[in-house]
Motif scaffolding. Structure first.
Motif, mmCIF file in Angstrom:
data_model
loop_
_atom_site.group_PDB
_atom_site.id
_atom_site.type_symbol
_atom_site.label_atom_id
_atom_site.label_comp_id
_atom_site.label_asym_id
_atom_site.label_seq_id
_atom_site.Cartn_x
_atom_site.Cartn_y
_atom_site.Cartn_z
ATOM 1 N N LYS A 133 0.854 -1.196 0.000
ATOM 2 C CA LYS A 133 0.000 0.000 0.000
ATOM 3 C C LYS A 133 0.888 1.243 0.000
ATOM 4 C CE LYS A 133 -4.276 -0.269 1.632
ATOM 5 N NZ LYS A 133 -5.457 -0.352 2.460
ATOM 6 N N THR A 134 0.488 2.265 -0.755
ATOM 7 C CA THR A 134 1.333 3.470 -0.822
ATOM 8 C C THR A 134 1.389 4.149 0.554
ATOM 9 O OG1 THR A 134 -0.519 4.901 -1.391
ATOM 10 C CG2 THR A 134 0.702 3.923 -3.245
ATOM 11 N N LEU A 135 2.414 4.962 0.739
ATOM 12 C CA LEU A 135 2.574 5.664 2.029
ATOM 13 C C LEU A 135 1.325 6.480 2.392
ATOM 14 C CD1 LEU A 135 4.240 6.604 4.476
ATOM 15 C CD2 LEU A 135 5.372 8.243 2.983
ATOM 16 N N PRO A 136 0.778 7.298 1.466
ATOM 17 C CA PRO A 136 -0.431 8.050 1.859
ATOM 18 C C PRO A 136 -1.600 7.128 2.216
ATOM 19 C CG PRO A 136 0.480 8.927 -0.197
ATOM 20 C CD PRO A 136 1.254 7.687 0.117
ATOM 21 N N ASP A 137 -1.753 6.025 1.464
ATOM 22 C CA ASP A 137 -2.890 5.136 1.748
ATOM 23 C C ASP A 137 -2.681 4.331 3.036
ATOM 24 O OD1 ASP A 137 -4.257 6.046 -0.418
ATOM 25 O OD2 ASP A 137 -3.978 4.258 -1.663
ATOM 26 N N ALA A 138 -1.435 3.921 3.291
ATOM 27 C CA ALA A 138 -1.150 3.174 4.527
ATOM 28 C C ALA A 138 -1.359 4.098 5.731
ATOM 29 C CB ALA A 138 0.280 2.636 4.491
ATOM 30 N N THR A 139 -0.930 5.359 5.577
ATOM 31 C CA THR A 139 -1.109 6.343 6.660
ATOM 32 C C THR A 139 -2.604 6.565 6.898
ATOM 33 O OG1 THR A 139 0.932 7.397 5.950
ATOM 34 C CG2 THR A 139 -0.508 8.694 7.380
ATOM 35 N N LYS A 140 -3.327 6.676 5.769
ATOM 36 C CA LYS A 140 -4.776 6.901 5.888
ATOM 37 C C LYS A 140 -5.445 5.700 6.571
ATOM 38 C CE LYS A 140 -8.678 7.971 2.930
ATOM 39 N NZ LYS A 140 -9.096 7.887 1.552
ATOM 40 N N GLU A 141 -4.980 4.499 6.229
ATOM 41 C CA GLU A 141 -5.605 3.317 6.849
ATOM 42 C C GLU A 141 -5.414 3.355 8.365
ATOM 43 O OE1 GLU A 141 -4.988 -0.546 5.132
ATOM 44 O OE2 GLU A 141 -5.856 -1.539 6.888
ATOM 45 N N PHE A 142 -4.214 3.703 8.815
ATOM 46 C CA PHE A 142 -3.971 3.737 10.265
ATOM 47 C C PHE A 142 -4.821 4.831 10.914
ATOM 48 C CE2 PHE A 142 -2.057 4.779 14.247
ATOM 49 C CZ PHE A 142 -1.638 3.563 14.758
ATOM 50 N N ASP A 143 -4.749 6.040 10.344
ATOM 51 C CA ASP A 143 -5.442 7.177 10.977
ATOM 52 C C ASP A 143 -6.963 7.014 10.933
ATOM 53 O OD1 ASP A 143 -2.953 8.185 11.443
ATOM 54 O OD2 ASP A 143 -2.989 9.642 9.816
ATOM 55 N N ARG A 144 -7.435 6.441 9.820
ATOM 56 C CA ARG A 144 -8.880 6.213 9.705
ATOM 57 C C ARG A 144 -9.336 5.215 10.779
ATOM 58 N NH1 ARG A 144 -11.481 3.590 4.169
ATOM 59 N NH2 ARG A 144 -13.632 3.407 4.874
ATOM 60 N N THR A 145 -8.472 4.250 11.081
ATOM 61 C CA THR A 145 -8.824 3.245 12.087
ATOM 62 C C THR A 145 -8.862 3.878 13.478
ATOM 63 O OG1 THR A 145 -7.772 1.606 10.679
ATOM 64 C CG2 THR A 145 -8.222 0.940 12.940
ATOM 65 N N VAL A 146 -7.902 4.748 13.751
ATOM 66 C CA VAL A 146 -7.911 5.445 15.049
ATOM 67 C C VAL A 146 -9.175 6.312 15.152
ATOM 68 C CG1 VAL A 146 -6.751 7.246 16.402
ATOM 69 C CG2 VAL A 146 -5.414 5.387 15.366
ATOM 70 N N ASP A 147 -9.499 7.022 14.074
ATOM 71 C CA ASP A 147 -10.732 7.838 14.079
ATOM 72 C C ASP A 147 -11.956 6.952 14.306
ATOM 73 O OD1 ASP A 147 -9.263 10.080 13.550
ATOM 74 O OD2 ASP A 147 -9.742 10.160 11.414
ATOM 75 N N TYR A 148 -11.927 5.773 13.664
ATOM 76 C CA TYR A 148 -13.068 4.857 13.797
ATOM 77 C C TYR A 148 -13.256 4.448 15.270
ATOM 78 C CZ TYR A 148 -16.326 1.121 12.608
ATOM 79 O OH TYR A 148 -17.450 0.337 12.520
#
Ligand code: G3H
Length: 544
Positions: A133-148
């Protein structure tokens, strides 16, 4: 042959010497020698599964997938021990976790999310290495999970506030709350190895259930840095991990009849097989997110530039490896030429490369057999009259596949029916709008559709045709799951149950109530319990 050579020249250099990878993105091998069982990180010295990256490194035998590390290859014995731990922690609903106050559970979850955030950079790095996964998408996956997780905590507070009062009807007074269901088996896919598992595991956990979670084959190491946080934040046995081959370890767990909820994201075939293993199907609730082949319908009234941009995002974000990806594009014949010309130009403009490289959009694929399968799909379409119409489309080097736009696709081809889950964009020309409608009527799945048109009458007609065929109709935009507060579900073989921040709390719980006749003595009794805070369930406390 000449074409292959020029493609090789254009795309060569995607895989580089390890020494040329920037220091901050290099990875030391991680050999996980423990697993989370019954509140402890239990040492493991048995067999292991090696984890290879989709990122290849040139070696003496040509391109080779880089070894990222290894994980325990636990057996049905450890799987059943994990089941026992979860069953014991639940203790028929009498355990510490299911009887804990909502406020207490929220505090544990807040501690978990605090500890999880400490592991942000290593988890993101592992997502890049393990699944490409690209850096922006991997970062988004982590941050989106924390937000979730944070949104889930807030949604539970709201739910609890609504439930923290008594209701009266027909001479009866009651307090109605949502209570846990039991042991939840949570299994997720490789494409969102963190986010998708957590969108079931976290709501299931916070509602008081105990958890067994089976790590996906790709993206498994990304969970390793989080095991300590689970151990520290939750009571013993509340969360337990499962490794090893799903086909060997999951069957005995389901056959035990001790799983109360199956939360599974994957194929309908596997989900149905798992459900059938349970000896008492009526005791099993299933929350499933399954097959999908979401169509885009681009009519002659579409804004073609908008349609192209959104179709590219929908079909090729994370190389098309999303359940919500646009996997078949219908385009009306009058605009097919212009649309496909712009589409192929947009595909050519996407930068291929390694996940951490700037502006990269297309990356190597984690599943070892995927390039061969994609080739099979393209060959089948070409044999039946379609062409790959973009430069270098389908060119493959080891785990890397250059996206292919395949046109014209028809219902005789695999690409019309099969969920390719990869970087191929099949385009189907159509004359009558009934053609894409019939596609959806006959499809075995029904998750989402994207309609591209600026004609209000046409859009209105299509909305009314599709709302009962799929579960989300997107207008002039790609298909997607988010925002996570919106319901995510599907019809036919696409889903069972509904997920969203709020819906998941309902899906992983059942309403339970305490009721009494309204008499003076009962009023005094209930008031005394509430005032003395003697019950975690019967309570009018307001959580701030
Ligand atoms: O793979 C399925 C994911 O839930 C899709 O999520 O639409 O946000 O990429 P997304």
């Amino acid at each position: 042959m000449e074409q292959q050579k020029s493609a090789a020249a254009a795309l060569s250099g995607i895989f580089k010497e390890e020494s040329s990878i920037p220091e901050e993105y290099r990875i030391e091998e991680i050999h996980q020698k423990q697993y989370l069982l019954n509140g402890a990180l239990v040492p493991w010295d048995g067999a292991v599964s090696k984890i290879y990256s989709p990122v290849c490194i040139p070696g003496k035998n040509g391109l080779e997938r880089k070894l990222v590390g290894s994980v325990p290859d636990t057996t049905p014995k450890q799987a059943l021990e994990a089941l026992d731990a979860a069953v014991t922690a639940y203790n028929n609903g009498l355990g510490e976790w299911p009887t804990m106050s909502v406020e207490g559970r929220i505090k544990c979850m807040q501690k978990f999310v605090y500890l999880m955030i400490q592991q942000r950079s290593i988890v993101i790095k592992l997502l890049m290495w393990e699944i490409g996964k690209t850096l922006p998408d991997a970062t988004k996956e982590f941050d989106r999970t924390v937000d979730y997780i944070n949104d889930t905590i807030d949604a539970l507070k709201d739910l609890d506030r609504e439930s923290s009062r008594f209701q009266e009807a027909e001479g009866t007074i009651a307090q109605i709350r949502r209570a846990p269901l039991g042991v939840v088996l949570s299994m997720g896919p490789f494409n969102y190895p963190l986010n998708e598992i957590f969108t079931t595991l976290i709501p299931a956990l916070i509602m008081g259930n105990t958890i067994l979670f089976k790590l996906p084959k790709h993206g498994v190491l990304a969970h390793y840095p989080l095991l300590e946080a689970f151990k520290e934040a939750f009571p013993k046995g509340t969360v337990n991990t499962l490794y090893g081959k799903g086909s060997e370890i999951i069957a005995p767990i389901m056959e035990s009849g001790k799983v109360n909820v199956l939360a599974f994201i994957g194929s309908s075939k596997v989900a149905n097989g798992l459900k059938k293993l349970h000896p008492k199907v009526n005791r099993l609730r299933a929350i499933l997110s399954l097959d999908a082949k979401n169509a885009a319908i681009v009519t002659k009234h579409a804004n073609i530039d908008v349609a192209v941009n959104e179709c590219i995002l929908g079909a090729l974000s994370f190389n098309g490896q999303r359940c919500t990806a646009l996997k078949l594009i219908f385009v009306q014949k009058e605009i097919a030429q212009e649309f496909t010309t712009k589409l192929t130009a947009a595909v050519t403009a996407l930068k291929p490369g390694l996940p951490w490289e700037k502006d990269v959009k297309i990356t190597p694929l984690p599943e070892a057999n995927k390039p061969a399968y994609l080739k099979e799909c393209i060959d089948d379409a070409v044999a039946k009259g379609a062409k790959v119409i973009n430069e270098n489309g389908g060119y493959t080097e080891a785990s890397f596949v250059q996206p292919a736009v395949v046109y014209p696709v028809n219902d005789q081809m695999k690409l019309y029916h099969e969920e390719q889950f990869g970087p191929i964009i099949p385009v189907v020309p159509f004359e009558s709008i009934e053609e894409p409608v019939n596609y959806q009527v006959n499809a075995s799945h029904g998750m989402q559709v994207s309609i591209f048109s600026e004609d209000a009458e046409e859009v209105a007609h299509l909305i009314d045709s599709f709302v009962n065929l799929v579960s989300r109709v997107n207008i002039n935009c790609q298909a997607q799951r988010g925002p996570d507060v919106f319901p995510f579900t599907g019809r036919k073989d696409s889903a069972e149950g509904t997920l969203s921040v709020f819906d998941a709390l309902r899906s992983f719980s059942i309403r339970s109530l305490v009721a009494a006749k309204i008499t003076e003595s009962n009023k005094t009794l209930l008031n005394t319990i509430v005032k003395k805070h003697d019950s975690n369930f019967l309570s009018t406390d307001y959580i701030f």
